[in-house]
Motif scaffolding. Structure first.
Motif, PDB file in Angstrom:
ATOM      1  N   ASN A   1      -2.559  -2.579   7.232  1.00 11.64           N
ATOM      2  CA  ASN A   1      -1.679  -3.688   6.720  1.00 11.64           C
ATOM      3  C   ASN A   1      -1.114  -3.226   5.403  1.00 11.64           C
ATOM      4  O   ASN A   1      -0.276  -3.717   5.122  1.00 11.64           O
ATOM      5  CB  ASN A   1      -2.515  -5.211   6.873  1.00 11.64           C
ATOM      6  N   GLU A   2      -2.221  -3.014   4.223  1.00 11.47           N
ATOM      7  CA  GLU A   2      -2.097  -2.791   2.679  1.00 11.47           C
ATOM      8  C   GLU A   2      -1.116  -1.749   3.054  1.00 11.47           C
ATOM      9  O   GLU A   2      -0.515  -1.274   2.248  1.00 11.47           O
ATOM     10  CB  GLU A   2      -3.489  -2.432   2.345  1.00 11.47           C
TER      11      GLU A   2
ATOM     12  N   GLU B   1       1.046  -0.742   5.023  1.00 13.67           N
ATOM     13  CA  GLU B   1       2.370  -0.911   4.810  1.00 13.67           C
ATOM     14  C   GLU B   1       3.233  -1.689   3.943  1.00 13.67           C
ATOM     15  O   GLU B   1       4.449  -1.119   4.624  1.00 13.67           O
ATOM     16  CB  GLU B   1       2.346  -1.781   6.334  1.00 13.67           C
ATOM     17  N   LYS B   2       2.562  -1.967   2.546  1.00 15.26           N
ATOM     18  CA  LYS B   2       3.445  -2.200   1.843  1.00 15.26           C
ATOM     19  C   LYS B   2       3.551  -1.586   1.394  1.00 15.26           C
ATOM     20  O   LYS B   2       4.893  -1.534  -0.083  1.00 15.26           O
ATOM     21  CB  LYS B   2       2.605  -3.542   0.951  1.00 15.26           C
TER      22      LYS B   2
ATOM     23  N   ILE C   1       6.646   1.023   0.666  1.00 13.69           N
ATOM     24  CA  ILE C   1       7.288   0.820   1.539  1.00 13.69           C
ATOM     25  C   ILE C   1       8.432   1.799   0.987  1.00 13.69           C
ATOM     26  O   ILE C   1       8.824   2.959   0.364  1.00 13.69           O
ATOM     27  CB  ILE C   1       7.938  -0.234   2.075  1.00 13.69           C
TER      28      ILE C   1
ATOM     29  N   SER D   1       6.968   2.084  -6.158  1.00 13.87           N
ATOM     30  CA  SER D   1       6.710   1.095  -6.724  1.00 13.87           C
ATOM     31  C   SER D   1       5.949   0.022  -7.502  1.00 13.87           C
ATOM     32  O   SER D   1       4.809   1.262  -7.176  1.00 13.87           O
ATOM     33  CB  SER D   1       7.263  -0.268  -5.874  1.00 13.87           C
TER      34      SER D   1
ATOM     35  N   GLN E   1       3.940  -1.791  -5.959  1.00 11.07           N
ATOM     36  CA  GLN E   1       2.471  -1.591  -5.057  1.00 11.07           C
ATOM     37  C   GLN E   1       1.856   0.044  -5.015  1.00 11.07           C
ATOM     38  O   GLN E   1       0.413  -0.309  -5.060  1.00 11.07           O
ATOM     39  CB  GLN E   1       3.050  -1.867  -3.200  1.00 11.07           C
TER      40      GLN E   1
ATOM     41  N   ASP F   1      -3.742  -6.510  -3.845  1.00  5.56           N
ATOM     42  CA  ASP F   1      -2.464  -6.952  -4.490  1.00  5.56           C
ATOM     43  C   ASP F   1      -3.424  -8.077  -6.684  1.00  5.56           C
ATOM     44  O   ASP F   1      -2.545  -8.539  -6.594  1.00  5.56           O
ATOM     45  CB  ASP F   1      -2.166  -7.975  -3.032  1.00  5.56           C
TER      46      ASP F   1
ATOM     47  N   ASN G   1      -1.413  -7.679  -9.183  1.00  6.14           N
ATOM     48  CA  ASN G   1      -0.468  -7.671  -9.345  1.00  6.14           C
ATOM     49  C   ASN G   1      -0.599  -8.836 -10.580  1.00  6.14           C
ATOM     50  O   ASN G   1       0.306  -9.055 -11.956  1.00  6.14           O
ATOM     51  CB  ASN G   1      -0.170  -8.415  -8.344  1.00  6.14           C
TER      52      ASN G   1
END
Ligand code: HEM
Length: 426
Positions: free
Chosen positions: A265-266, A268-269, A271, A275, A277, A339, A342
């Protein structure tokens, strides 16, 4: 007059064996049980203070209260860092030597390193296409050895790559003096120091002319605060203080791959290439996975801190792993959650995988920017430039091994480059 309070204390005889048995979480467990950022214990046959958490780290990096000379156990020095290097210096001597290291870390030099690394990754990936499977950790060590030597101006023949990679890796893989392979570590250090020492001699007598911006050149000609060149042995130790840890970043790359596999799931971020991320992912790998367990120093004087009396000449350890997993600093500290960076309130004392405080004024890792850069390049490669299968394997890691690694060292099969068209650029 200052008011003294009794410092929390771990009772019992020497705890060194228990530290080894319980591994990375040892100090945090005690700090949580006693609800404290500082406690007294007995390790390595002596009384010692353990510091952790944000306030503990801030105290540890106060150079008016702590020194590094003779702090690191000799067996660790004899393999991992070498003797008389920057890690063991204090005051003006440290400042001068550290400036020499930091002068190599300009954005331009980091870009040069990136270009070398991308080329070596790409060449290796081409080779992997014809192999059934690869052990990523072993492959990345070799890529980083080639990159580090070329970046540092250290000549390395193709037939020397395998041995040199193995010897450099022995310095950080075989550091624990209780391990039977410790002697291989001391042997590798002797070989590497002799090799680099000869190169320094050749630079000084004009036989070898590395580029002026390289480590080998800068360290061979560096003059200290009283205008003296470094002893050849010390110059060799310091050149290895650049090359060795660049190869050691392979440990973080193995963990980066582990995270991509275990936390889809991480992954997939990730992208948009480049970035924020990506930064968060790299930071979380450095926070979450164990690498340096702790760091040692020695008190320079008697003083009182938060009401607790500290005695001069006492061993003090900073709990690096525990501070990065401290529930007072990190919400759900034992979860892999990029995250969190962030809205992270940046502090030089709460996120300390490579030490805390200042790079120039203190002992914080000289190679932190290189590490982050290398990890970003490798993360991009794994996510955007390669396709691979992940066969069944043991991805667990053992918290009582220093340093630790995923047990399988990360096995990939069916490796393909997704952009082979780049071939013509090499
Ligand atoms: C592989 C990931 C790395 C980790 C986990 C790491 C961690 C650390 C830690 C914990 C320290 C000690 C901080 C202290 O004494 O308070 C340190 C110091 C140091 N590191 Fe790193 N490091 C890494 C990569 C690098 C790289 C890539 C380089 C060089 C290119 C490097 C060069 C150094 C040097 C020269 C010091 C001594 C600094 C001083 O004593 O002033 N490290 N590192």
């Amino acid at each position: 007059m200052s008011h003294h309070t009794q410092m929390p204390k771990e009772t019992g005889l020497d705890h060194s064996l228990k530290v080894l048995k319980e591994g990375y979480p040892y100090f945090l467990k005690r700090r949580e049980e006693m609800d404290t950022d500082v406690f007294e214990t007995t390790i390595l046959g002596q009384k010692a203070y353990c510091l952790g958490g944000e306030s503990g780290a801030e105290l540890f990096y106060d150079t008016s209260k702590f020194k590094r000379d003779k702090a690191m156990p000799k067996p660790v020095q004899k393999v991992l860092t070498g003797q008389h290097g920057v890690q063991s210096l204090d005051g003006k001597k440290h400042e001068d030597r550290k400036k020499m290291f930091m002068s190599l870390m300009s954005p331009k030099e980091l870009d040069r390193l990136t270009t070398l690394l991308e080329n070596y990754w790409y060449q290796s990936a081409k080779k992997w296409e014809s192999m059934d499977q690869i052990v990523l950790y072993d492959e990345v060590k070799e890529i980083l050895c080639r990159t580090a030597c070329e970046w540092a101006g250290v000549p390395l023949l193709e037939e020397e790559v395998k041995d040199t990679t193995r010897n450099l890796a022995n310095l950080f893989e075989k550091t624990a003096s209780i391990s039977p392979s410790y002697l291989q570590g001391t042997h590798s250090r002797k070989k590497l120091e002799n090799w680099i020492k000869k190169l320094v001699q050749q630079v000084r007598n004009g036989e070898l002319k590395p580029e002026e911006n390289t480590t080998l050149y800068v360290f061979s000609w560096h003059r200290d605060d009283i205008g003296k060149l470094m002893d050849e042995d010390v110059a060799a130790v310091e050149v290895l203080n650049i090359i060795r840890p660049i190869v050691a970043v392979a440990i973080y790359i193995a963990f980066t791959a582990q995270a991509l596999i275990q936390y889809p799931n991480e992954a997939e971020k990730l992208i948009t290439k480049g970035s924020k991320q990506y930064q968060y992912f790299v930071q979380e790998v450095r926070r979450f996975y164990p690498f340096f367990p702790f760091q040692a120093a020695i008190t320079t004087k008697d003083f009182t801190w938060n009401g607790y009396p500290f005695k001069k000449e006492t061993l003090t350890v900073l709990d690096i792993y525990g501070t990065n997993h401290d529930p007072k600093i990190w919400e759900n500290a034992d979860q892999f959650f990029p995250d969190r960076f962030n809205d992270w309130k940046e502090s030089p004392f709460s996120f300390i995988p490579q030490g805390g405080g200042d790079h120039l004024g203190g002992h914080r890792c000289a190679g932190e920017w290189i590490t982050i850069k290398v990890m970003n390049v490798c993360l991009d490669f794994l996510v955007n430039q390669l396709s691979f299968s992940v066969p069944k394997q043991d991805l667990e890691f053992n918290l009582t091994k220093f340093p630790t690694l995923p047990n399988s060292k990360i096995i990939f099969s069916n490796v393909k480059r997704t952009k082979p068209v780049l071939d013509s650029n090499l």
